[in-house]
Design a protein around this motif. Structure first.
Motif, PDB file in Angstrom:
ATOM      1  N   THR A   1      -4.950   4.189   0.153  1.00 13.50           N
ATOM      2  CA  THR A   1      -5.603   4.695  -1.048  1.00 13.50           C
ATOM      3  C   THR A   1      -5.089   6.080  -1.411  1.00 13.50           C
ATOM      4  O   THR A   1      -4.873   6.917  -0.540  1.00 13.50           O
TER       5      THR A   1
ATOM      6  N   CYS B   1      -9.708   7.346  -7.230  1.00 13.96           N
ATOM      7  CA  CYS B   1      -8.855   6.816  -6.172  1.00 13.96           C
ATOM      8  C   CYS B   1      -8.329   5.448  -6.588  1.00 13.96           C
ATOM      9  O   CYS B   1      -9.030   4.676  -7.244  1.00 13.96           O
TER      10      CYS B   1
ATOM     11  N   ALA C   1     -10.219   4.987   3.750  1.00 13.60           N
ATOM     12  CA  ALA C   1      -9.393   4.615   2.606  1.00 13.60           C
ATOM     13  C   ALA C   1      -7.911   4.863   2.889  1.00 13.60           C
ATOM     14  O   ALA C   1      -7.056   4.087   2.458  1.00 13.60           O
TER      15      ALA C   1
ATOM     16  N   CYS D   1       0.819  -1.197   0.000  1.00 15.79           N
ATOM     17  CA  CYS D   1       0.000   0.000   0.000  1.00 15.79           C
ATOM     18  C   CYS D   1       0.856   1.250   0.000  1.00 15.79           C
ATOM     19  O   CYS D   1       2.023   1.217   0.324  1.00 15.79           O
TER      20      CYS D   1
ATOM     21  N   ARG E   1      -5.698   2.082  -5.119  1.00 13.65           N
ATOM     22  CA  ARG E   1      -5.014   1.466  -3.990  1.00 13.65           C
ATOM     23  C   ARG E   1      -4.118   0.379  -4.547  1.00 13.65           C
ATOM     24  O   ARG E   1      -4.530  -0.399  -5.404  1.00 13.65           O
TER      25      ARG E   1
END
Length: 172
Positions: free
Chosen positions: A164, A46, A159, A18, A48
């Protein structure tokens, strides 16, 4: 409890690699969108990052908000792999989650399976969905709903915990 287990299963499947959330032009350092006039619709794209042993993951989300209200969320989660076992696992998990939402209007979900990928698509129209029914399915704890309204800041905060990155989209 069952709702949390299902949520954690899906989140756990993607939580390997991440990155931090990127601030958008309309956000302050907390990710808050409080400086946006309430009548202006903001579109954020967005993403991720995630990694998967034996495959790759593409996670994309489209957020449409007005002021502090999250009006619509579109989620596109794609698992790519040459392993049928991996694809079966994700396809089964996605389909089990979708069953919980069957019959809930303004919650559109589909799972598409091809030879080398599974795509889970979810579209939630928070302006029209029955929030009480949604909360009955998802539970009220760790939810983006506050006083019966989906909040964009709560979504961005959640998020961020999962790495994210969001950027504002300039729609023409």
């Amino acid at each position: 409890m069952k709702k949390k287990v299902v949520f954690l299963l899906i989140v756990g499947l993607f939580l390997v690699g991440c990155q931090d959330i990127e601030e958008t032009k309309d956000s302050d350092s907390s990710g808050s969108s409080s400086n946006i006039p309430s009548g202006v619709m903001i579109h954020r794209h967005c993403t991720r990052n995630g990694s998967l042993s034996g495959g790759e993951v593409e996670l994309n989300y489209e957020l449409y908000s007005t002021g502090e209200v999250l009006n619509r969320l579109e989620s596109y989660e794609k698992v790519i792999s040459s392993s049928g076992d991996i694809l079966n696992t994700y396809e089964d998990a996605y389909n089990k989650i979708i069953k919980n939402y069957e019959g809930l209007e303004y919650y559109e979900a589909s799972v598409i399976r091809e030879n080398d990928y599974v795509l889970n698509t979810i579209k939630i129209d928070y302006d029209h969905i029955d929030i009480k029914k949604l909360l009955d399915i998802e539970g009220e704890e760790d939810n983006i709903i506050e006083d019966g309204t989906a909040k964009v800041d709560k979504w961005l905060e959640l998020a961020k915990k999962f790495g994210t990155t969001c950027t504002e989209v300039k729609d023409s």
